[in-house]
Design an enzyme around this catalytic site. Sequence first.
Site, mmCIF file in Angstrom:
data_model
loop_
_atom_site.group_PDB
_atom_site.id
_atom_site.type_symbol
_atom_site.label_atom_id
_atom_site.label_comp_id
_atom_site.label_asym_id
_atom_site.label_seq_id
_atom_site.Cartn_x
_atom_site.Cartn_y
_atom_site.Cartn_z
ATOM 1 N N ASP A 1 -3.502 -1.303 -3.338
ATOM 2 C CA ASP A 1 -2.822 -1.249 -4.628
ATOM 3 C C ASP A 1 -2.111 0.093 -4.742
ATOM 4 O O ASP A 1 -2.760 1.139 -4.721
ATOM 5 C CB ASP A 1 -3.844 -1.427 -5.756
ATOM 6 C CG ASP A 1 -3.223 -1.720 -7.097
ATOM 7 O OD1 ASP A 1 -2.057 -1.355 -7.328
ATOM 8 O OD2 ASP A 1 -3.920 -2.315 -7.938
ATOM 9 N N ARG B 1 -0.032 0.904 -7.338
ATOM 10 C CA ARG B 1 0.442 1.110 -8.708
ATOM 11 C C ARG B 1 -0.083 2.417 -9.301
ATOM 12 O O ARG B 1 -1.117 2.936 -8.889
ATOM 13 C CB ARG B 1 -0.004 -0.047 -9.603
ATOM 14 C CG ARG B 1 0.649 -1.355 -9.231
ATOM 15 C CD ARG B 1 0.136 -2.487 -10.059
ATOM 16 N NE ARG B 1 -1.245 -2.796 -9.692
ATOM 17 C CZ ARG B 1 -1.940 -3.798 -10.203
ATOM 18 N NH1 ARG B 1 -1.393 -4.596 -11.108
ATOM 19 N NH2 ARG B 1 -3.182 -4.015 -9.818
#
Length: 186
Positions: A121, A123
Amino acid sequence: MTIQISEIAKLPTRFGEFNIQSFKENDKEHLCIFKGKLDKEVNIRIHSECLTGDVLGSLKCDCGEQLEFSLKYIQEHGGMIIYLRQEGRGIGLFNKINAYALQDKGLNTIEANHQLGFKADERSYEIVDFILKHYRISKINLLTNNPEKLNTLKERINLRVPILIKANRFNKDYLEVKHTQMGHLN
C-alpha cells in the site's frame, strides 16, 4: 504543502443532494462530498480513488460498494466523504492494470504490487489532516475497515463504523488477503 481550495458547489446524485469542494495538492485534486452540519464530531469516510470499482463497477474489489455504502450512510446520517486521488493503493492506474494482469496469472494483490516494485500500500493521508483542520473537525466517526486509517487518525477517532461488503466470486480471495495479510477488520 501548497493547497488550493475550490468554492463549494451543490452536487445532486442518485444517493441524494450533497455539497462538494475540491482541494488541489500539486497534481492531485481531492474531493470532499458532504451533507449536514460539520460539527466537531463528524461521520467521515476516507475513500481512495478506484476508477475500475467506483466508475466501472469492477467486481475484483470492494471499492465501489464501499463508496456506495458511504454515500448512502452520509445521506442518511450526515458527514463527509474525503475522496483521495491515489488510484490503486497509490501506484496509479497504469500500474494498477499491470497488477491486475499479474493477478490474472495467480498472484494476489500484495504479491502483484511487490512484483512491480511497490509496497502493498503506497497511499498517504497527510492531506486528510489539512482537510479536517480546514473544516474545524476535531472528532470523527470513521467509516472504515482499514487499520492504517485508524492508526493515522487515532487522535481524532471517536468511533469506527464498519463497512460490511459481501464477497463475490471475483473478490473473495482479494478480501481474504486484505483481512489476513493487511489486517483489515470486519
